[in-house]
Design a protein around this motif. Structure first.
Motif, PDB file in Angstrom:
ATOM      1  N   THR A   1       0.846  -1.194   0.000  1.00  0.00           N
ATOM      2  CA  THR A   1       0.000   0.000   0.000  1.00  0.00           C
ATOM      3  C   THR A   1       0.881   1.245   0.000  1.00  0.00           C
ATOM      4  N   SER A   2       0.570   2.202  -0.846  1.00  0.00           N
ATOM      5  CA  SER A   2       1.475   3.337  -1.056  1.00  0.00           C
ATOM      6  C   SER A   2       1.509   4.308   0.113  1.00  0.00           C
ATOM      7  N   ASN A   3       0.370   4.661   0.663  1.00  0.00           N
ATOM      8  CA  ASN A   3       0.322   5.615   1.775  1.00  0.00           C
ATOM      9  C   ASN A   3      -0.552   5.063   2.889  1.00  0.00           C
ATOM     10  N   TYR A   4       0.007   5.025   4.077  1.00  0.00           N
ATOM     11  CA  TYR A   4      -0.752   4.485   5.212  1.00  0.00           C
ATOM     12  C   TYR A   4      -0.194   5.060   6.504  1.00  0.00           C
ATOM     13  N   PRO A   5      -1.047   5.724   7.304  1.00  0.00           N
ATOM     14  CA  PRO A   5      -2.465   5.983   7.110  1.00  0.00           C
ATOM     15  C   PRO A   5      -2.711   7.046   6.042  1.00  0.00           C
ATOM     16  N   LYS A   6      -3.971   7.254   5.739  1.00  0.00           N
ATOM     17  CA  LYS A   6      -4.334   8.260   4.741  1.00  0.00           C
ATOM     18  C   LYS A   6      -5.644   8.914   5.183  1.00  0.00           C
ATOM     19  N   TRP A   7      -5.506  10.094   5.789  1.00  0.00           N
ATOM     20  CA  TRP A   7      -6.650  10.790   6.374  1.00  0.00           C
ATOM     21  C   TRP A   7      -6.939  12.130   5.674  1.00  0.00           C
ATOM     22  N   ASP A   8      -6.300  12.369   4.539  1.00  0.00           N
ATOM     23  CA  ASP A   8      -6.547  13.617   3.809  1.00  0.00           C
ATOM     24  C   ASP A   8      -7.718  13.450   2.848  1.00  0.00           C
TER      25      ASP A   8
ATOM     26  N   SER B   1      -1.568  18.226  10.926  1.00  0.00           N
ATOM     27  CA  SER B   1      -2.435  19.354  11.285  1.00  0.00           C
ATOM     28  C   SER B   1      -3.561  19.541  10.274  1.00  0.00           C
ATOM     29  N   SER B   2      -3.267  19.290   8.994  1.00  0.00           N
ATOM     30  CA  SER B   2      -4.282  19.458   7.954  1.00  0.00           C
ATOM     31  C   SER B   2      -5.324  18.341   7.965  1.00  0.00           C
ATOM     32  N   GLU B   3      -5.034  17.259   8.699  1.00  0.00           N
ATOM     33  CA  GLU B   3      -5.938  16.114   8.745  1.00  0.00           C
ATOM     34  C   GLU B   3      -6.756  16.046  10.033  1.00  0.00           C
ATOM     35  N   GLU B   4      -6.432  16.886  11.011  1.00  0.00           N
ATOM     36  CA  GLU B   4      -7.048  16.762  12.328  1.00  0.00           C
ATOM     37  C   GLU B   4      -8.567  16.864  12.274  1.00  0.00           C
ATOM     38  N   SER B   5      -9.084  17.832  11.515  1.00  0.00           N
ATOM     39  CA  SER B   5     -10.532  18.004  11.434  1.00  0.00           C
ATOM     40  C   SER B   5     -11.189  16.777  10.818  1.00  0.00           C
ATOM     41  N   ASN B   6     -10.593  16.236   9.767  1.00  0.00           N
ATOM     42  CA  ASN B   6     -11.133  15.019   9.150  1.00  0.00           C
ATOM     43  C   ASN B   6     -11.143  13.864  10.148  1.00  0.00           C
ATOM     44  N   TRP B   7     -10.051  13.736  10.872  1.00  0.00           N
ATOM     45  CA  TRP B   7      -9.900  12.641  11.841  1.00  0.00           C
ATOM     46  C   TRP B   7     -10.980  12.736  12.912  1.00  0.00           C
TER      47      TRP B   7
ATOM     48  N   ASP C   1       4.910  17.798  18.221  1.00  0.00           N
ATOM     49  CA  ASP C   1       5.230  18.379  19.526  1.00  0.00           C
ATOM     50  C   ASP C   1       4.038  18.302  20.481  1.00  0.00           C
ATOM     51  N   SER C   2       4.305  18.533  21.775  1.00  0.00           N
ATOM     52  CA  SER C   2       3.301  18.363  22.813  1.00  0.00           C
ATOM     53  C   SER C   2       2.188  19.402  22.731  1.00  0.00           C
ATOM     54  N   LEU C   3       2.504  20.631  22.348  1.00  0.00           N
ATOM     55  CA  LEU C   3       1.463  21.648  22.241  1.00  0.00           C
ATOM     56  C   LEU C   3       0.462  21.287  21.143  1.00  0.00           C
ATOM     57  N   SER C   4       0.970  20.712  20.057  1.00  0.00           N
ATOM     58  CA  SER C   4       0.080  20.253  18.990  1.00  0.00           C
ATOM     59  C   SER C   4      -0.811  19.120  19.486  1.00  0.00           C
ATOM     60  N   PHE C   5      -0.223  18.221  20.267  1.00  0.00           N
ATOM     61  CA  PHE C   5      -1.024  17.118  20.809  1.00  0.00           C
ATOM     62  C   PHE C   5      -2.126  17.647  21.724  1.00  0.00           C
ATOM     63  N   ASN C   6      -1.762  18.535  22.640  1.00  0.00           N
ATOM     64  CA  ASN C   6      -2.749  19.065  23.579  1.00  0.00           C
ATOM     65  C   ASN C   6      -3.910  19.731  22.845  1.00  0.00           C
ATOM     66  N   ASN C   7      -3.589  20.511  21.825  1.00  0.00           N
ATOM     67  CA  ASN C   7      -4.629  21.196  21.069  1.00  0.00           C
ATOM     68  C   ASN C   7      -5.530  20.193  20.343  1.00  0.00           C
ATOM     69  N   PHE C   8      -4.900  19.179  19.712  1.00  0.00           N
ATOM     70  CA  PHE C   8      -5.665  18.154  19.015  1.00  0.00           C
ATOM     71  C   PHE C   8      -6.544  17.369  19.982  1.00  0.00           C
ATOM     72  N   TRP C   9      -5.971  16.955  21.109  1.00  0.00           N
ATOM     73  CA  TRP C   9      -6.731  16.134  22.062  1.00  0.00           C
ATOM     74  C   TRP C   9      -7.921  16.925  22.608  1.00  0.00           C
ATOM     75  N   CYS C  10      -7.685  18.168  22.963  1.00  0.00           N
ATOM     76  CA  CYS C  10      -8.771  19.003  23.492  1.00  0.00           C
ATOM     77  C   CYS C  10      -9.885  19.189  22.456  1.00  0.00           C
ATOM     78  N   ASN C  11      -9.510  19.401  21.196  1.00  0.00           N
ATOM     79  CA  ASN C  11     -10.515  19.545  20.132  1.00  0.00           C
ATOM     80  C   ASN C  11     -11.311  18.258  19.949  1.00  0.00           C
ATOM     81  N   ALA C  12     -10.604  17.125  19.997  1.00  0.00           N
ATOM     82  CA  ALA C  12     -11.283  15.838  19.850  1.00  0.00           C
ATOM     83  C   ALA C  12     -12.236  15.596  21.014  1.00  0.00           C
TER      84      ALA C  12
END
Length: 612
Positions: free
Chosen positions: A105-112, A162-168, A208-219
Motif C-alpha cells: 500500500t502506497s500511503n498508510y495511514p491516509k486521512w486527507d 495538522s491538515s488532517e485533524e478536522s477530518n480525523w 510536539d506536545s502543544l500540537s497534541f494538547n490542542n488536538f486532544w482538546c478539540n477531539a
C-alpha cells in the motif's frame, strides 16, 4: 598449615555455609488485622480485571480464540490496542487509500480525505472484532486513535497531520456513533470512550506536545458534544511520567501542560488515564495516589491550587482515574532465567495480584493489563500475556492469579479495612485486600512478592482468627505447580506464605458459602443476587449447581417479555458466574431466571435487578 589457620579456615567455611543456608531459608512473621467495612471506599471496584487485545488472535497468529479462557479467569472488559493488528483502529477504519491494506500500500495511514464519504470507511474486520467482545459478554473499553506501526503495513507517521485533524475528529464521531449503536443497540460502548493510546510516546504521536494538547482538546470537545452520556478521557500518560510523579513527586512538562490546557479551555474530562509498566508493585500504588493528589492539588502538589483549585473545589474534582495499560517492564538487561521466572512463573502471579491489590486500594476506577495472549509462540520468550501465544494458548500462573483476583472482586466485594501493605519481621513486604460477601463470609487476597517465607497470623477486628466463629477456612495458593483452585484447609496456627506466591484465604461460616473452585459441587441449587445492583451497564450473576443438567439463564423485562438468553447448555455441577451486559437496554426493572433440569430434580428461581 598451622592448626590455628586450619581451624580458622574450617570455621570460615562452616559459618559461610550456615549463613548462606539460613539466608536462603529465612522465615519471617507478620500479623494482619481485618477490620470492618471500609466506609471511605466500601466496594471493591468491579471493572479492575480488564485486558488489552483479544480474545481473537492477531493476524497470522497460531493462537486460539481465548473467549472461554477469558471468561474462566474473570475478564470483565477489553480495550483495543494491538501493535500487530489495526482491525479496530482509526488507521484502518477511516482510510482513504486502496482497501484492503497490504504490504505494498502506497500511503498508510491516509486521512486527507472526506469523512463524509462512506467509501473511506472499512468496518468488516472491526465489526467482527467488536462482535467478538459482545458475544463473550465483555464490556468494550473503546480506544479511539493512537496506534503503533502494524501488520501488514507500517505507518508512515503517527497521529494525524495538522491538515488532517478536522477530518480525523469528524471521522471519529462517525466511528463512535457506529459502535455506540452497534447492530441497532444503544450504549453498546458501555459508557466509556478512550481518546489515544499513550502520551508522551513518539510511536503514537510524532509531533510536539502543544500540537497534541490542542488536538486532544478539540477531539474531546467534539466527541463530548455529540456523546453526552459517554465518560470520555485519556490520554494514557506513559510509565516514565507516571513513576516520576509517584516516586519523586515531580510533575513532568507533558502532564503539566496537558492539564493546564484542559483547565484553560474549561474542558473537564470524565477520567484521566495513566500507564505503569514496572516489576515493582510500589510503582503502581505510588503513581495512582500521586495522580489523585495532583488532580486535587493536595500536598505535595498544592502549588497547583492557584491553577485549578484544590480538594473538593478543584476543577478536576470527581474526575476518575483509570490505569488503562499496565504490566511488566520488559527489561532486556535481565538474564533470560530471571525474565522467565517473572513473566512465565509464579513470581509473575505474585506481582500481578499485588498490582491488583495496589490499584484497588488506591481507589482506581478501572485497570487494563497488557495483554491477554502473548505475541510470540516460543513460550521461553513470552513476556506480557496471561496466556501463551502458541496454538494451545495455555494458562500461565499469572492467569491463575488473575482468577483469584476475580473471585475477590465479584464475590467478596464489600471492602473491609486491611493494610495496603504490611512489613514482616525481617523487612519483607506483603500486599493485602480484604472483603466480605453478602452473607458475612470474609476473604483476604495476599501477595508475597518477596524471596522469603512469611508466617501470617490473621486477626478479625483484633481477635485471633479461630474456627469457633468461622469453621471453614481455606487457603488457595498459586505456584508453578498449583493452579490455586484446590484449597488447603486451615484449622489453627499461622498461614504459610511461600516466596513469590499469591493467596486467597476464605473465611466462611458454613460449608455452603461460595467456593472459588468451580469443580467442587455445592450442596444445593441457588441463584444469587446480582452484583452490583442497581447497576450500569453490566452486572455479575452467580449460581450454584449440585448436579449436572440442562441449564438456562434468561433475562426478562417488567412485562415478562424475554430479552436475552445468557446460558443455554448442559453444565456440570459447580459454581458459575455470568456477566450480563445491559448496554442495549434502557433503565428500569428487569428479572433474571435460572432453570435447571437434572435426572432427579428441577429447579427454577427468579430475581429482580435494576438497571440505572
Amino acid at each position: 598449615m598451622k592448626w590455628e589457620e586450619k581451624l580458622f579456615f574450617i570455621t570460615t567455611i562452616f559459618c559461610g555455609f550456615f549463613l548462606q543456608k539460613t539466608q536462603a531459608q529465612t522465615i519471617e512473621n507478620i500479623t494482619i488485622n481485618i477490620g470492618s467495612i471500609d466506609l471511605s471506599d466500601s466496594v471493591n471496584k468491579p471493572q479492575m480485571l480488564g485486558v488489552i487485545a483479544g480474545p481473537t488472535p492477531n493476524k497470522n497468529s497460531p493462537a486460539p480464540d481465548l473467549t472461554s479462557k477469558y471468561q474462566d479467569i474473570g475478564v470483565t472488559s477489553i480495550r483495543n490496542n494491538d501493535y500487530n493488528d489495526d482491525r479496530l483502529d482509526m488507521e484502518l477504519m477511516f482510510f482513504g487509500g486502496t482497501y484492503p491494506v497490504s504490504g505494498t500500500t502506497s500511503n498508510y495511514p491516509k486521512w486527507d480525505v472526506s469523512p463524509n464519504n462512506n467509501q473511506n470507511y472499512h468496518f468488516i474486520e472491526s465489526d467482527a472484532q467488536f462482535q467478538n467482545w459482545l458475544d463473550g459478554g465483555f464490556l468494550p473499553f473503546f480506544r479511539l486513535g493512537g496506534e503503533h506501526t502494524s501488520f501488514p503495513r507500517g505507518h508512515d507517521y503517527e497521529g494525524p497531520r495538522s491538515s488532517e485533524e478536522s477530518n480525523w475528529i469528524r471521522a471519529g464521531i462517525h466511528v463512535v456513533n457506529r459502535y455506540n449503536s452497534f447492530n441497532g443497540g444503544s450504549n453498546t460502548l458501555a459508557g466509556y470512550l478512550d481518546i489515544w493510546t499513550e502520551y508522551p510516546q513518539y510511536n503514537f504521536w510524532d509531533r510536539d506536545s502543544l500540537s497534541f494538547n490542542n488536538f486532544w482538546c478539540n477531539a474531546f470537545d467534539s466527541l463530548k458534544t455529540h456523546f453526552h452520556s459517554l465518560k470520555i478521557g485519556g490520554p494514557g500518560f506513559n510509565t516514565s511520567v507516571s513513576t516520576t510523579l509517584g516516586n519523586y513527586n515531580i510533575v513532568k512538562t507533558w502532564v503539566d501542560l496537558f492539564l493546564r490546557a484542559l483547565k484553560s479551555r474549561n474542558l473537564k474530562p470524565d477520567w484521566i488515564g495513566f500507564h505503569v509498566f514496572s516489576n515493582e508493585i510500589e510503582d503502581f500504588y505510588n503513581a495512582a495516589i500521586a495522580y489523585r493528589k495532583l488532580l486535587r492539588a493536595e500536598p505535595p502538589f498544592n502549588a497547583y491550587a492557584s491553577v485549578w483549585g484544590s480538594g473538593n473545589n478543584s476543577f478536576f474534582n470527581n474526575t476518575e482515574l483509570i490505569c488503562d495499560a499496565w504490566g511488566f517492564d520488559n527489561d532486556h538487561s535481565l538474564p533470560q532465567s530471571t525474565r522467565d521466572s517473572l513473566f512465565n512463573k509464579q513470581k509473575g502471579a505474585a506481582h500481578h495480584v499485588g498490582v491488583f491489590i495496589a490499584l484497588q486500594q488506591a481507589d482506581i476506577e478501572r485497570a487494563y493489563i497488557y495483554r491477554g495472549g502473548d505475541f510470540v509462540t516460543d513460550s521461553s520468550q513470552a513476556v506480557n500475556g496471561l496466556f501463551y501465544g502458541n496454538a494451545i494458548g495455555g494458562y500461565k500462573p499469572v492467569a491463575y492469579g488473575f482468577k483469584l483476583c476475580s473471585k475477590m472482586q465479584t464475590i467478596y466485594n464489600k471492602k473491609l479495612i486491611s493494610p495496603v501493605y504490611a512489613i514482616a519481621s525481617g523487612g519483607s513486604k506483603i500486599w493485602t485486600l480484604a472483603g466480605e460477601d453478602e452473607n458475612g463470609n470474609k476473604a483476604i487476597l495476599i501477595s508475597n512478592p518477596s524471596k522469603n517465607t512469611i508466617k501470617l497470623t490473621l486477626k478479625l477486628k483484633g481477635i485471633n482468627l479461630s474456627t469457633a466463629a468461622f469453621p471453614y477456612v481455606d487457603q488457595y495458593t498459586v505456584t508453578d505447580n498449583n493452579d490455586g483452585q484446590t484449597p488447603n484447609q486451615w484449622n489453627s496456627g499461622a498461614f504459610v506464605l511461600a516466596p513469590f506466591t499469591a493467596h486467597l484465604i476464605t473465611i466462611k461460616k458454613n460449608a455452603t458459602g461460595i467456593d472459588i473452585n468451580s469443580n467442587k459441587s455445592p450442596a444445593h441449587y441457588s441463584l444469587l443476587q446480582n452484583y452490583p445492583n442497581p447497576f450500569t451497564p453490566s452486572t455479575t450473576i452467580s449460581y450454584h449447581l449440585p448436579a449436572p443438567g440442562k441449564i438456562s439463564l434468561k433475562v426478562f423485562d417488567i412485562t415478562g417479555r424475554e430479552l436475552t438468553t445468557l446460558v443455554n447448555k448442559e453444565q456440570a455441577a459447580g459454581n458459575y458466574t455470568v456477566i450480563f451486559n445491559a448496554s442495549k437496554f434502557g433503565s428500569g426493572v428487569y428479572y433474571y431466571r435460572l432453570s435447571a433440569k437434572s435426572k432427579q430434580n428441577r429447579f427454577v428461581e427468579t430475581k429482580k435487578m435494576i438497571l440505572l
